[in-house]
Design a protein around this motif. Sequence first.
Motif, PDB file in Angstrom:
ATOM      1  N   GLU A  32       4.673  -1.505   3.778  1.00  0.00           N
ATOM      2  CA  GLU A  32       3.661  -0.701   3.327  1.00  0.00           C
ATOM      3  C   GLU A  32       4.424   0.403   2.432  1.00  0.00           C
ATOM      4  O   GLU A  32       3.793   0.674   1.400  1.00  0.00           O
ATOM      5  CB  GLU A  32       2.789  -0.087   4.265  1.00  0.00           C
ATOM      6  CG  GLU A  32       1.644   0.917   3.799  1.00  0.00           C
ATOM      7  CD  GLU A  32       0.833   1.223   5.006  1.00  0.00           C
ATOM      8  OE1 GLU A  32       0.686   2.762   5.183  1.00  0.00           O
ATOM      9  OE2 GLU A  32       0.471   0.677   5.953  1.00  0.00           O
ATOM     10  N   LEU A  33       5.301   0.911   2.998  1.00  0.00           N
ATOM     11  CA  LEU A  33       6.131   2.079   2.147  1.00  0.00           C
ATOM     12  C   LEU A  33       6.747   1.409   0.782  1.00  0.00           C
ATOM     13  O   LEU A  33       6.729   1.912  -0.176  1.00  0.00           O
ATOM     14  CB  LEU A  33       7.035   2.617   2.935  1.00  0.00           C
ATOM     15  CG  LEU A  33       6.539   3.449   4.459  1.00  0.00           C
ATOM     16  CD1 LEU A  33       7.884   3.884   5.114  1.00  0.00           C
ATOM     17  CD2 LEU A  33       5.830   4.525   3.764  1.00  0.00           C
ATOM     18  N   ASP A  34       7.284   0.449   1.119  1.00  0.00           N
ATOM     19  CA  ASP A  34       7.838  -0.386  -0.220  1.00  0.00           C
ATOM     20  C   ASP A  34       6.925  -0.602  -1.094  1.00  0.00           C
ATOM     21  O   ASP A  34       7.173  -0.675  -2.454  1.00  0.00           O
ATOM     22  CB  ASP A  34       8.589  -1.544   0.256  1.00  0.00           C
ATOM     23  CG  ASP A  34      10.086  -1.416   0.893  1.00  0.00           C
ATOM     24  OD1 ASP A  34      10.331  -0.288   0.830  1.00  0.00           O
ATOM     25  OD2 ASP A  34      10.428  -2.368   1.675  1.00  0.00           O
ATOM     26  N   ASN A  35       5.485  -0.826  -0.988  1.00  0.00           N
ATOM     27  CA  ASN A  35       4.680  -1.311  -1.823  1.00  0.00           C
ATOM     28  C   ASN A  35       3.888  -0.274  -2.289  1.00  0.00           C
ATOM     29  O   ASN A  35       2.873  -0.482  -2.969  1.00  0.00           O
ATOM     30  CB  ASN A  35       3.570  -2.459  -1.271  1.00  0.00           C
ATOM     31  CG  ASN A  35       4.490  -3.745  -1.084  1.00  0.00           C
ATOM     32  OD1 ASN A  35       5.455  -3.921  -1.815  1.00  0.00           O
ATOM     33  ND2 ASN A  35       4.194  -4.247   0.043  1.00  0.00           N
ATOM     34  N   THR A  36       4.248   0.889  -1.981  1.00  0.00           N
ATOM     35  CA  THR A  36       3.436   2.204  -2.550  1.00  0.00           C
ATOM     36  C   THR A  36       3.817   2.442  -3.917  1.00  0.00           C
ATOM     37  O   THR A  36       4.912   2.679  -4.296  1.00  0.00           O
ATOM     38  CB  THR A  36       3.931   3.350  -1.717  1.00  0.00           C
ATOM     39  OG1 THR A  36       3.493   3.039  -0.121  1.00  0.00           O
ATOM     40  CG2 THR A  36       2.991   4.473  -2.002  1.00  0.00           C
ATOM     41  N   PRO A  37       2.534   2.601  -4.775  1.00  0.00           N
ATOM     42  CA  PRO A  37       2.861   2.722  -6.229  1.00  0.00           C
ATOM     43  C   PRO A  37       3.562   4.212  -6.548  1.00  0.00           C
ATOM     44  O   PRO A  37       3.234   5.360  -5.747  1.00  0.00           O
ATOM     45  CB  PRO A  37       1.591   2.698  -6.931  1.00  0.00           C
ATOM     46  CG  PRO A  37       0.677   2.148  -5.754  1.00  0.00           C
ATOM     47  CD  PRO A  37       1.501   2.356  -4.520  1.00  0.00           C
ATOM     48  N   HIS A  40       1.494   7.579  -6.028  1.00  0.00           N
ATOM     49  CA  HIS A  40       1.034   7.844  -4.865  1.00  0.00           C
ATOM     50  C   HIS A  40       2.136   8.417  -3.960  1.00  0.00           C
ATOM     51  O   HIS A  40       1.933   8.951  -2.771  1.00  0.00           O
ATOM     52  CB  HIS A  40       0.450   6.500  -3.991  1.00  0.00           C
ATOM     53  CG  HIS A  40      -0.910   6.155  -4.350  1.00  0.00           C
ATOM     54  ND1 HIS A  40      -0.807   4.904  -5.392  1.00  0.00           N
ATOM     55  CD2 HIS A  40      -2.001   6.650  -4.751  1.00  0.00           C
ATOM     56  CE1 HIS A  40      -2.191   4.591  -5.593  1.00  0.00           C
ATOM     57  NE2 HIS A  40      -2.853   5.670  -5.294  1.00  0.00           N
ATOM     58  N   MET A  41       3.375   8.693  -4.510  1.00  0.00           N
ATOM     59  CA  MET A  41       4.392   9.147  -3.805  1.00  0.00           C
ATOM     60  C   MET A  41       4.202  10.617  -3.780  1.00  0.00           C
ATOM     61  O   MET A  41       5.135  11.166  -4.610  1.00  0.00           O
ATOM     62  CB  MET A  41       5.559   8.509  -4.234  1.00  0.00           C
ATOM     63  CG  MET A  41       5.876   7.003  -3.920  1.00  0.00           C
ATOM     64  SD  MET A  41       7.535   6.570  -4.360  1.00  0.00           S
ATOM     65  CE  MET A  41       7.373   4.790  -3.658  1.00  0.00           C
ATOM     66  N   THR A  42       3.583  11.367  -3.316  1.00  0.00           N
ATOM     67  CA  THR A  42       3.210  12.794  -3.314  1.00  0.00           C
ATOM     68  C   THR A  42       4.022  13.403  -2.099  1.00  0.00           C
ATOM     69  O   THR A  42       4.524  12.695  -1.118  1.00  0.00           O
ATOM     70  CB  THR A  42       1.710  12.863  -3.007  1.00  0.00           C
ATOM     71  OG1 THR A  42       1.276  12.680  -1.769  1.00  0.00           O
ATOM     72  CG2 THR A  42       0.905  12.415  -4.177  1.00  0.00           C
ATOM     73  N   PHE A  45       2.619  12.038   1.255  1.00  0.00           N
ATOM     74  CA  PHE A  45       3.037  10.587   1.204  1.00  0.00           C
ATOM     75  C   PHE A  45       4.464  10.709   2.183  1.00  0.00           C
ATOM     76  O   PHE A  45       4.523  10.123   3.113  1.00  0.00           O
ATOM     77  CB  PHE A  45       3.162   9.975   0.046  1.00  0.00           C
ATOM     78  CG  PHE A  45       4.013   8.720   0.151  1.00  0.00           C
ATOM     79  CD1 PHE A  45       3.249   7.591   0.678  1.00  0.00           C
ATOM     80  CD2 PHE A  45       5.302   8.782   0.074  1.00  0.00           C
ATOM     81  CE1 PHE A  45       4.149   6.319   0.795  1.00  0.00           C
ATOM     82  CE2 PHE A  45       5.960   7.538  -0.156  1.00  0.00           C
ATOM     83  CZ  PHE A  45       5.571   6.163   0.444  1.00  0.00           C
ATOM     84  N   TYR A  46       5.270  11.504   1.549  1.00  0.00           N
ATOM     85  CA  TYR A  46       6.565  11.515   2.321  1.00  0.00           C
ATOM     86  C   TYR A  46       6.564  12.283   3.641  1.00  0.00           C
ATOM     87  O   TYR A  46       7.162  11.935   4.644  1.00  0.00           O
ATOM     88  CB  TYR A  46       7.680  12.259   1.398  1.00  0.00           C
ATOM     89  CG  TYR A  46       8.147  11.371   0.249  1.00  0.00           C
ATOM     90  CD1 TYR A  46       8.856  10.506   0.438  1.00  0.00           C
ATOM     91  CD2 TYR A  46       7.764  11.879  -1.033  1.00  0.00           C
ATOM     92  CE1 TYR A  46       9.398   9.782  -0.561  1.00  0.00           C
ATOM     93  CE2 TYR A  46       8.096  11.043  -2.114  1.00  0.00           C
ATOM     94  CZ  TYR A  46       8.987  10.092  -1.916  1.00  0.00           C
ATOM     95  OH  TYR A  46       9.287   9.128  -2.781  1.00  0.00           O
ATOM     96  N   GLY A  49       4.815   9.442   5.901  1.00  0.00           N
ATOM     97  CA  GLY A  49       6.109   8.409   5.819  1.00  0.00           C
ATOM     98  C   GLY A  49       6.918   9.048   6.976  1.00  0.00           C
ATOM     99  O   GLY A  49       7.364   7.922   7.821  1.00  0.00           O
TER     100      GLY A  49
END
Length: 70
Positions: A32-37, A40-42, A45-46, A49
């Motif tokens: 799921e983490l690898d497939n995050t666009p 969306h890496m805000t 998100f981090y 995660g």
Amino acid sequence: MPRGHEEADRQQDADRGSDQDVIAEALRLLAELDNTPLTHMTPLFYQHGFEELRMITGDLLRVLGHDPGE
């Protein structure tokens, strides 16, 4: 350790699922983490995660026979 703590630990372990469930969850989380666009890496998100990885790492350590609380 008082008897009540042992019972609580057994219940907590039961809530986590089997070792195979923990491993499957870790693999799912990584995918799921690898497939995050990138969009969306805000910061949220981090933060989220990191917490998810911290929890699953603790579960994996338990599966391997280590107490992550020590």
